[in-house]
Design an enzyme around this catalytic site. Structure first.
Site, mmCIF file in Angstrom:
data_model
loop_
_atom_site.group_PDB
_atom_site.id
_atom_site.type_symbol
_atom_site.label_atom_id
_atom_site.label_comp_id
_atom_site.label_asym_id
_atom_site.label_seq_id
_atom_site.Cartn_x
_atom_site.Cartn_y
_atom_site.Cartn_z
ATOM 1 N N SER A 57 0.793 -1.231 0.000
ATOM 2 C CA SER A 57 0.000 0.000 0.000
ATOM 3 C C SER A 57 0.828 1.285 0.000
ATOM 4 O O SER A 57 0.246 2.379 -0.039
ATOM 5 C CB SER A 57 -0.955 0.016 1.196
ATOM 6 O OG SER A 57 -2.030 -0.871 0.973
ATOM 7 N N LYS A 104 -0.062 3.776 -2.615
ATOM 8 C CA LYS A 104 -1.105 4.799 -2.501
ATOM 9 C C LYS A 104 -0.534 6.207 -2.383
ATOM 10 O O LYS A 104 -1.246 7.183 -2.649
ATOM 11 C CB LYS A 104 -2.017 4.474 -1.322
ATOM 12 C CG LYS A 104 -2.824 3.181 -1.517
ATOM 13 C CD LYS A 104 -3.771 2.929 -0.353
ATOM 14 C CE LYS A 104 -4.683 1.730 -0.607
ATOM 15 N NZ LYS A 104 -4.107 0.454 -0.166
ATOM 16 N N SER A 144 -5.867 3.526 4.385
ATOM 17 C CA SER A 144 -5.394 2.653 3.304
ATOM 18 C C SER A 144 -6.544 1.956 2.582
ATOM 19 O O SER A 144 -6.444 0.786 2.199
ATOM 20 C CB SER A 144 -4.415 1.610 3.858
ATOM 21 O OG SER A 144 -3.552 1.145 2.845
ATOM 22 N N LYS A 195 3.252 6.355 5.482
ATOM 23 C CA LYS A 195 2.264 5.400 4.969
ATOM 24 C C LYS A 195 2.684 3.997 5.364
ATOM 25 O O LYS A 195 3.881 3.667 5.349
ATOM 26 C CB LYS A 195 2.178 5.499 3.438
ATOM 27 C CG LYS A 195 1.103 4.616 2.819
ATOM 28 C CD LYS A 195 -0.280 5.120 3.120
ATOM 29 C CE LYS A 195 -1.353 4.145 2.666
ATOM 30 N NZ LYS A 195 -1.432 2.932 3.533
#
Length: 331
Positions: A55, A58, A110, A211
């Site tokens: 992720s 992203k 997320s 993140k």
């Protein structure tokens, strides 16, 4: 004004690539620590090894969305978005949701459903958006990165490196619209309360953005933007089980070993041949005490009316900062 170690190089064709020090590659995991202002690699292991990033993808989705659409736009949620597997912000089919809210859901929680909703809105389709992701990656110098989707769900060809991924966060944080989203410890709006999954952003004063990511194929992936005083760095680990502690330790090591120093002062500089170089902005880098800084100005003598040159700051012969400067001829 004179600078120690200042060299003028007169050439007809300019084509100097940025070079970074390399470290030995680790087996099964990798990490990179970069100067968040210059992109210079400060520490790393396997930083150029292509691996799944889960992720952390992203972050790039957010960058492309912010470039393509107004964050105040509303995106209509499709059945494709609501049927995504994995982490979710529980969007409802047919509802219209502001892009900004979807970005908060993308970065803090997320949400894979948010990733697809944003992709369909900004790219017309997931496939169209992924094309935009890859085009922008090439344009922005992510040399070892390829995307197959906007969420980071596993695909054998969806790969990046720890170094490229650190650059993704650097580029994202340079976007003024994205900064409040990337740095938010939580988000509250219209009955929604989302806590940032990145616990260092919630709990550590020096961790201001980041993140998280995880898939079975990628393992744990983590990106963190640290700021201590005037020093700003980005840490990325891929497939590292002890990532929270490792990020804190790497940041502490860099803040201890490196200092922020000014390498270009605002002002005028005399060059050979009756030329004067002017810059209206200073420049800073992170460096160790034993690292040697030198300067290189690249001109093109074939252009007698040249008004712009390139100023390169180098450490141990490797270019780490490039700046355009104005050139004037003394009459």
């Amino acid at each position: 004004m004179r600078i120690k170690g200042f060299i003028v190089l007169v050439i007809l064709l300019v084509g100097v690539s940025l070079l970074y020090p390399r470290f030995s590659e680790a087996q099964g995991s990798s990490y990179a620590v970069i100067d968040a202002k210059t992109g210079r690699l400060l520490m790393g292991s396997g930083e150029d090894q292509q691996m799944p990033i889960a992720s952390l993808t992203k972050m790039w989705t957010a960058v492309v969305v912010a470039d393509e659409v107004d964050l105040k736009d509303k995106a209509e949620i499709s059945p494709n978005a609501t049927s995504q597997e994995g982490s979710s912000i529980y969007l409802k089919n047919g509802e219209e949701t502001p892009v900004e809210v979807l970005l908060y859901g993308l970065m803090l929680r997320s949400g894979n459903d948010a990733a697809v909703a944003l992709a369909e809105h900004a790219g017309g389709s997931v496939e169209g958006f992924v094309k935009l992701m890859n085009e922008k990656a090439r344009l922005m110098g992510l040399k070892d990165t390829h995307f197959e989707n906007p969420s980071g769900l596993h695909h054998d060809q969806h790969m990046s490196t720890a170094y490229d991924t650190a650059l993704m966060l650097k580029i994202a944080m340079e976007n003024k619209e994205l900064q409040p989203i990337l740095t938010a410890p939580h988000f509250k709006n219209d009955g929604k309360y989302w806590e940032n999954k990145h616990k260092l952003v919630r709990l550590e004063n020096t961790a201001i953005a980041g993140k998280t990511g995880f898939t079975k194929a990628a393992g744990r992936t983590l990106a963190t933007y640290f700021k201590e005083g005037d020093e700003e760095i980005i840490v990325v680990t891929l497939n590292q089980s002890n990532d929270w502690q490792m990020h804190k330790q790497l940041a502490e090591n860099v803040f201890t070993q490196y200092d922020r120093v000014q390498v270009i002062e605002k002002g005028s500089y005399d060059l050979p041949g009756g030329l004067v170089m002017k810059t209206d902005q200073p420049a800073y880098i992170l460096k160790k005490n034993d690292e040697q800084v030198s300067h290189l100005v690249v001109l093109n003598r074939a252009k007698t009316s040249q008004k712009v040159a390139r100023w390169e700051v180098q450490i141990n012969g490797q270019t780490i900062l490039t700046k355009k400067v104005h050139i004037e001829r003394i009459e």
